[in-house]
Scaffold this active site. Sequence first.
Site, PDB file in Angstrom:
ATOM      1  N   ASP A  70       0.800  -1.214   0.000  1.00 26.23           N
ATOM      2  CA  ASP A  70       0.000   0.000   0.000  1.00 26.23           C
ATOM      3  C   ASP A  70       0.836   1.268   0.000  1.00 26.23           C
ATOM      4  O   ASP A  70       0.364   2.339   0.379  1.00 26.23           O
ATOM      5  CB  ASP A  70      -0.934   0.010   1.213  1.00 26.23           C
ATOM      6  CG  ASP A  70      -0.154  -0.070   2.529  1.00 26.23           C
ATOM      7  OD1 ASP A  70       0.817  -0.848   2.593  1.00 26.23           O
ATOM      8  OD2 ASP A  70      -0.529   0.632   3.486  1.00 26.23           O
ATOM      9  N   ARG A  92       4.395   1.014 -11.798  1.00 29.29           N
ATOM     10  CA  ARG A  92       3.796   0.604 -10.521  1.00 29.29           C
ATOM     11  C   ARG A  92       2.857  -0.580 -10.733  1.00 29.29           C
ATOM     12  O   ARG A  92       2.837  -1.538  -9.951  1.00 29.29           O
ATOM     13  CB  ARG A  92       3.047   1.772  -9.880  1.00 29.29           C
ATOM     14  CG  ARG A  92       3.949   2.924  -9.442  1.00 29.29           C
ATOM     15  CD  ARG A  92       3.200   3.919  -8.560  1.00 29.29           C
ATOM     16  NE  ARG A  92       2.080   4.556  -9.240  1.00 29.29           N
ATOM     17  CZ  ARG A  92       2.158   5.692  -9.931  1.00 29.29           C
ATOM     18  NH1 ARG A  92       3.339   6.311 -10.056  1.00 29.29           N
ATOM     19  NH2 ARG A  92       1.085   6.220 -10.495  1.00 29.29           N
ATOM     20  N   LYS A 182      -6.719  -0.209   6.396  1.00 30.29           N
ATOM     21  CA  LYS A 182      -5.536   0.092   7.202  1.00 30.29           C
ATOM     22  C   LYS A 182      -5.410   1.593   7.403  1.00 30.29           C
ATOM     23  O   LYS A 182      -5.615   2.374   6.468  1.00 30.29           O
ATOM     24  CB  LYS A 182      -4.282  -0.448   6.522  1.00 30.29           C
ATOM     25  CG  LYS A 182      -2.982  -0.029   7.225  1.00 30.29           C
ATOM     26  CD  LYS A 182      -1.794  -0.174   6.303  1.00 30.29           C
ATOM     27  CE  LYS A 182      -0.641   0.693   6.800  1.00 30.29           C
ATOM     28  NZ  LYS A 182       0.540   0.601   5.956  1.00 30.29           N
ATOM     29  N   GLU A 222      -3.270   0.427  13.719  1.00 29.46           N
ATOM     30  CA  GLU A 222      -1.807   0.478  13.624  1.00 29.46           C
ATOM     31  C   GLU A 222      -1.228   1.774  14.198  1.00 29.46           C
ATOM     32  O   GLU A 222      -1.013   2.742  13.465  1.00 29.46           O
ATOM     33  CB  GLU A 222      -1.356   0.321  12.164  1.00 29.46           C
ATOM     34  CG  GLU A 222       0.152   0.339  11.999  1.00 29.46           C
ATOM     35  CD  GLU A 222       0.608   0.286  10.548  1.00 29.46           C
ATOM     36  OE1 GLU A 222       1.829   0.295  10.320  1.00 29.46           O
ATOM     37  OE2 GLU A 222      -0.243   0.250   9.646  1.00 29.46           O
ATOM     38  N   GLU A 224       2.044   2.808  14.958  1.00 21.99           N
ATOM     39  CA  GLU A 224       3.429   2.348  14.845  1.00 21.99           C
ATOM     40  C   GLU A 224       4.337   3.130  15.785  1.00 21.99           C
ATOM     41  O   GLU A 224       4.417   4.354  15.716  1.00 21.99           O
ATOM     42  CB  GLU A 224       3.941   2.500  13.413  1.00 21.99           C
ATOM     43  CG  GLU A 224       5.395   2.057  13.271  1.00 21.99           C
ATOM     44  CD  GLU A 224       5.914   2.091  11.832  1.00 21.99           C
ATOM     45  OE1 GLU A 224       7.125   1.847  11.652  1.00 21.99           O
ATOM     46  OE2 GLU A 224       5.122   2.368  10.916  1.00 21.99           O
ATOM     47  N   LYS A 264      -2.004  -4.123  14.129  1.00 27.74           N
ATOM     48  CA  LYS A 264      -0.714  -4.135  13.439  1.00 27.74           C
ATOM     49  C   LYS A 264       0.284  -3.372  14.304  1.00 27.74           C
ATOM     50  O   LYS A 264       0.632  -2.214  14.023  1.00 27.74           O
ATOM     51  CB  LYS A 264      -0.824  -3.523  12.044  1.00 27.74           C
ATOM     52  CG  LYS A 264       0.474  -3.635  11.231  1.00 27.74           C
ATOM     53  CD  LYS A 264       0.281  -3.263   9.777  1.00 27.74           C
ATOM     54  CE  LYS A 264       1.591  -3.383   8.998  1.00 27.74           C
ATOM     55  NZ  LYS A 264       1.443  -3.140   7.557  1.00 27.74           N
ATOM     56  N   SER A 306       7.013  -4.815  10.181  1.00 27.80           N
ATOM     57  CA  SER A 306       8.447  -5.107  10.284  1.00 27.80           C
ATOM     58  C   SER A 306       9.250  -3.867  10.655  1.00 27.80           C
ATOM     59  O   SER A 306      10.286  -3.965  11.315  1.00 27.80           O
ATOM     60  CB  SER A 306       8.975  -5.701   8.976  1.00 27.80           C
ATOM     61  OG  SER A 306       8.683  -4.851   7.877  1.00 27.80           O
ATOM     62  N   GLY A 307       8.815  -2.700  10.213  1.00 26.92           N
ATOM     63  CA  GLY A 307       9.382  -1.447  10.675  1.00 26.92           C
ATOM     64  C   GLY A 307      10.851  -1.214  10.384  1.00 26.92           C
ATOM     65  O   GLY A 307      11.532  -0.546  11.156  1.00 26.92           O
ATOM     66  N   GLY A 308      11.389  -1.781   9.315  1.00 27.00           N
ATOM     67  CA  GLY A 308      12.786  -1.555   8.984  1.00 27.00           C
ATOM     68  C   GLY A 308      13.728  -2.660   9.418  1.00 27.00           C
ATOM     69  O   GLY A 308      14.933  -2.584   9.184  1.00 27.00           O
ATOM     70  N   SER A 333       2.277  -8.629   8.883  1.00 26.85           N
ATOM     71  CA  SER A 333       1.760  -7.752   7.840  1.00 26.85           C
ATOM     72  C   SER A 333       2.957  -6.940   7.362  1.00 26.85           C
ATOM     73  O   SER A 333       3.169  -5.804   7.773  1.00 26.85           O
ATOM     74  CB  SER A 333       0.655  -6.831   8.376  1.00 26.85           C
ATOM     75  OG  SER A 333       0.221  -5.935   7.367  1.00 26.85           O
ATOM     76  N   TYR A 395       6.253   7.120   4.519  1.00 26.71           N
ATOM     77  CA  TYR A 395       5.698   6.586   3.278  1.00 26.71           C
ATOM     78  C   TYR A 395       4.216   6.915   3.176  1.00 26.71           C
ATOM     79  O   TYR A 395       3.618   7.350   4.151  1.00 26.71           O
ATOM     80  CB  TYR A 395       5.930   5.084   3.144  1.00 26.71           C
ATOM     81  CG  TYR A 395       5.183   4.196   4.093  1.00 26.71           C
ATOM     82  CD1 TYR A 395       3.978   3.613   3.701  1.00 26.71           C
ATOM     83  CD2 TYR A 395       5.660   3.917   5.369  1.00 26.71           C
ATOM     84  CE1 TYR A 395       3.290   2.772   4.547  1.00 26.71           C
ATOM     85  CE2 TYR A 395       4.978   3.069   6.212  1.00 26.71           C
ATOM     86  CZ  TYR A 395       3.793   2.497   5.808  1.00 26.71           C
ATOM     87  OH  TYR A 395       3.106   1.652   6.651  1.00 26.71           O
TER      88      TYR A 395
END
Length: 395
Positions: A70, A92, A182, A222, A224, A264, A306-308, A333, A395
């Site tokens: 996304d 894309r 999301k 989510e 984060e 998430k 996963s966050g990097g 996810s 992002y």
Amino acid sequence: MASSSLVKLNASSSSWIGQQSFNQRSGSSCRLPVSNRRVSVVRAAGSYTDELIKTAKTIASPGRGILAIDESNATAGKRLASIGLDNTEANRQAYRQLLLTTPGLGDYISGSILFEETLFQSTTDGKKFVDVLRDQNIVPGIKVDKGLVPLPGSNNESWCQGLDGLASRSAEYYKQGARFAKWRTVVSIPCGPSALAVKEAAWGLARYAAISQDNGLVPIVEPEILLDGDHPIERTLEVAERVWAEVFYYLAENNVVFEGILLKPSMVTPGAEHKEKATPDTIAKYTLTMLKRRVPPAVPGIMFLSGGQSEVEATLNLHAMNQSPNPWHVSFSYARALQNTVLKTWQGRPENVDAAQRALLIRAKANSLAQLGKYSAEGESEEAKKGMFVKGYTY
């Protein structure tokens, strides 16, 4: 805001008692006499309740998780630029077609989060992407937030916009075939986090969740907690508990059906710049401690971001969290942690599509095994072990 003495029960989650916002003062003069306290029982989501619960359970199915594709057009452009491609709709579409048409993907992936452009796109052969997903028993999802903007009055923090017009957009997404949504907001530990930023994040997530359920979409919740910072894992745990307490308070206040949501969360890790790196077992211990303290068992699925982290790190940590039974489906996810090797294998060349799809299946299967607690890192490539943390990543 209700006092902590008022008990708020979600109709479908009556075993969980809503708790006080961490910002509320215990000495509030707004308490009601004990004899006047009432339990508010509300059934949210209307006619969609049964469908929401079924959708959430489908996504939270054994050995499967979510493929997140996304990324906004701007972020997709950065990914394409890394392999020398221009940021065009055709490029894309080609990349996302590669991902979504991978044979056998549905064995390991139960849902895919799409950007709005992708939700309404088709393959070059004219088949709608949502139909490509359905044919593999993968539930189509949609990113509905409108991104982060500065939060006035905060410590250089952000808030997530997108509530305006969300109901009508959600109805249109449902009509197009999306069945979950999301909304990503962020919390920064180096910036505090301030009480204002945490409350804003929690309230926005709760309003979004209620609106999504009212329009037939299972909301992924989510907040984060960014990896940025040099703080220890204990500080991350403290902030995570604080944030999730606030989130669930407002979810209950907005009568969100807990059986019809997915979470998430970030894994509880030290800051990316901390001098000591935590092992998967330590990360699993702290993360599960936080979740067991804050997340009701009525919630069907925990789908980690996963966050990097590197592809292998994200998989190893998920595996460590599935070494004993949990109250919820504990899965993934992932975006970069599923796509990094795929993108580098593809390089924008048609002759590399098959190899790139095999790379996606390798990562999807690895995380499927991790969800089942059966993963081994033996034989993983060096590329998959490279970290992807970017300070201040957006992002």
